[in-house]
Design a protein around this motif. Sequence first.
Motif, short mmCIF file in Angstrom:
data_model
loop_
_atom_site.label_atom_id
_atom_site.label_comp_id
_atom_site.label_asym_id
_atom_site.label_seq_id
_atom_site.Cartn_x
_atom_site.Cartn_y
_atom_site.Cartn_z
N MET A 25 -8.18 6.33 0.28
CA MET A 25 -9.07 5.57 1.15
C MET A 25 -8.49 4.20 1.50
O MET A 25 -8.54 3.76 2.65
CB MET A 25 -10.44 5.40 0.47
CG MET A 25 -11.23 6.71 0.34
SD MET A 25 -12.82 6.44 -0.48
CE MET A 25 -13.59 5.30 0.66
N VAL A 26 -7.92 3.53 0.47
CA VAL A 26 -7.37 2.20 0.71
C VAL A 26 -6.17 2.27 1.67
O VAL A 26 -6.07 1.51 2.64
CB VAL A 26 -6.96 1.54 -0.63
CG1 VAL A 26 -6.26 0.21 -0.36
CG2 VAL A 26 -8.19 1.31 -1.49
N VAL A 27 -5.25 3.20 1.36
CA VAL A 27 -4.05 3.32 2.20
C VAL A 27 -4.42 3.75 3.62
O VAL A 27 -3.88 3.26 4.60
CB VAL A 27 -3.05 4.31 1.57
CG1 VAL A 27 -1.89 4.58 2.52
CG2 VAL A 27 -2.53 3.76 0.25
N ARG A 28 -5.37 4.69 3.70
CA ARG A 28 -5.81 5.14 5.03
C ARG A 28 -6.40 4.00 5.83
O ARG A 28 -6.14 3.87 7.04
CB ARG A 28 -6.84 6.26 4.87
CG ARG A 28 -7.34 6.82 6.20
CD ARG A 28 -8.42 7.86 5.97
NE ARG A 28 -8.94 8.35 7.23
CZ ARG A 28 -8.44 9.36 7.92
NH1 ARG A 28 -7.38 9.99 7.45
NH2 ARG A 28 -8.96 9.75 9.06
N GLY A 29 -7.18 3.15 5.16
CA GLY A 29 -7.76 2.01 5.85
C GLY A 29 -6.70 1.04 6.34
O GLY A 29 -6.79 0.52 7.46
N GLU A 30 -5.68 0.78 5.51
CA GLU A 30 -4.61 -0.12 5.92
C GLU A 30 -3.84 0.43 7.11
O GLU A 30 -3.54 -0.29 8.07
CB GLU A 30 -3.65 -0.36 4.74
CG GLU A 30 -4.26 -1.16 3.58
CD GLU A 30 -4.53 -2.60 3.96
OE1 GLU A 30 -3.90 -3.09 4.92
OE2 GLU A 30 -5.36 -3.23 3.31
N VAL A 31 -3.51 1.72 7.05
CA VAL A 31 -2.75 2.35 8.14
C VAL A 31 -3.57 2.37 9.43
O VAL A 31 -3.07 2.07 10.52
CB VAL A 31 -2.31 3.77 7.75
CG1 VAL A 31 -1.66 4.48 8.93
CG2 VAL A 31 -1.32 3.72 6.59
N ASP A 32 -4.85 2.72 9.30
CA ASP A 32 -5.71 2.77 10.49
C ASP A 32 -5.85 1.39 11.12
O ASP A 32 -5.81 1.25 12.35
CB ASP A 32 -7.09 3.32 10.09
CG ASP A 32 -8.01 3.42 11.30
OD1 ASP A 32 -7.75 4.27 12.16
OD2 ASP A 32 -8.97 2.64 11.36
N GLU B 29 -3.68 -1.09 10.98
CA GLU B 29 -2.43 -1.48 11.62
C GLU B 29 -2.22 -0.75 12.93
O GLU B 29 -1.79 -1.34 13.93
CB GLU B 29 -1.26 -1.19 10.67
CG GLU B 29 0.11 -1.50 11.27
CD GLU B 29 0.27 -2.95 11.68
OE1 GLU B 29 1.15 -3.24 12.50
OE2 GLU B 29 -0.51 -3.79 11.19
N LEU B 30 -2.51 0.57 12.96
CA LEU B 30 -2.35 1.33 14.19
C LEU B 30 -3.29 0.81 15.28
O LEU B 30 -2.91 0.69 16.46
CB LEU B 30 -2.61 2.82 13.94
CG LEU B 30 -1.56 3.55 13.08
CD1 LEU B 30 -2.01 4.98 12.83
CD2 LEU B 30 -0.21 3.53 13.77
N LEU B 31 -4.53 0.52 14.89
CA LEU B 31 -5.49 -0.01 15.86
C LEU B 31 -5.05 -1.37 16.38
O LEU B 31 -5.12 -1.64 17.58
CB LEU B 31 -6.88 -0.10 15.20
CG LEU B 31 -8.04 -0.51 16.11
CD1 LEU B 31 -8.23 0.52 17.21
CD2 LEU B 31 -9.32 -0.66 15.30
N ASN B 32 -4.58 -2.22 15.46
CA ASN B 32 -4.13 -3.54 15.88
C ASN B 32 -2.91 -3.45 16.80
O ASN B 32 -2.80 -4.19 17.79
CB ASN B 32 -3.78 -4.38 14.65
CG ASN B 32 -3.32 -5.78 15.01
OD1 ASN B 32 -4.10 -6.59 15.48
ND2 ASN B 32 -2.05 -6.06 14.79
N MET B 33 -1.99 -2.52 16.52
CA MET B 33 -0.81 -2.36 17.37
C MET B 33 -1.22 -1.88 18.76
O MET B 33 -0.67 -2.32 19.77
CB MET B 33 0.16 -1.38 16.72
CG MET B 33 1.47 -1.22 17.49
SD MET B 33 2.35 -2.78 17.69
CE MET B 33 2.75 -3.15 15.98
N ALA B 34 -2.17 -0.95 18.82
CA ALA B 34 -2.64 -0.47 20.12
C ALA B 34 -3.27 -1.60 20.93
O ALA B 34 -3.01 -1.74 22.13
CB ALA B 34 -3.65 0.67 19.93
#
Length: 295
Positions: free
Chosen positions: A63-70, A72-77
């Motif tokens: 959950m923690v890693v998924r939240g971090e990755v999500d 970052e991807l959202l911020n990059m978009a």
Amino acid sequence: MGDFGFNEHHQNEVVNYMRFARAKRTLRLKTIDSCFQDLKDSRLVEDTFTVDEVTEMLDGLQMVVRGEVDTELLNMAHTNVLLLRQLFSQAEKFYLRLQSDISELENRDLLEQVAEFEKADFKSGSKEINRPKLAPLNEGGVSELLNKEIGRLQEENDKLKARLRTLESQATSALDERSKAERALKDLQVTQGEQQYTVQSQEISSLEDTVASLQAEFQKSLSAKEASQRDLQENLVSAKHDLLRVQDQLALAEKDLDRKFQETAAYRNMKEILSKKNDQIKDLRRRLQKYESDD
């Protein structure tokens, strides 16, 4: 990056963006590493764990890693949208409509070229480049040349208009003279006879030739004006094509960032840790079975 047709200014802009993206990626990877370290420090304090405990730890870590990755991807978009917003705003100042080809974002050949460029540019690690803000298109480059050309054509157009007014004035004057000559001719026909009539006819003929010459010159001036307008239209189309190339390169850079994320060391490390944990669980099960058999 010469293969993409970039000039020095645009190459520096791409390098600045790639450095920004790499810094953000490095920061997010450190955050993911800290998630695993926190799990080790806070939960891995015993020698043995049950299946439920291991499952709970892995679920929490997921959950923690998924939240971090999500995040970052959202911020990059969102960051890429802001970058496109700058380009579109500059294009709209010149009434241009930019277009993108989403399918080109998965062009493997172009992605590999971008990857090679990043390796060549960042391998030293200490090379610094200027980081200016994205300058509006109306401050230089294609737009500056286009503005100069527009100004030149406008000046020529003003001269043609002035010339046209002069020709119109001359034509009006010639027509007035012709009218006066015709009236004088009638008077001369009455008073001087046929010989003077012939002389006046020659004068009229000469005036008609003058009018025809002025009309031909006027037509030539109009043709030159139309040619100037066509040149202006072609320059505008060329500027639009240059802006479209810029958009294509930015789209390629975004695609490369997506691919590189899937090849990060964090993903491989996570997979390796899960594999080790599975091996430990299997070993614990074998030991438990052995103890139950001894009892």
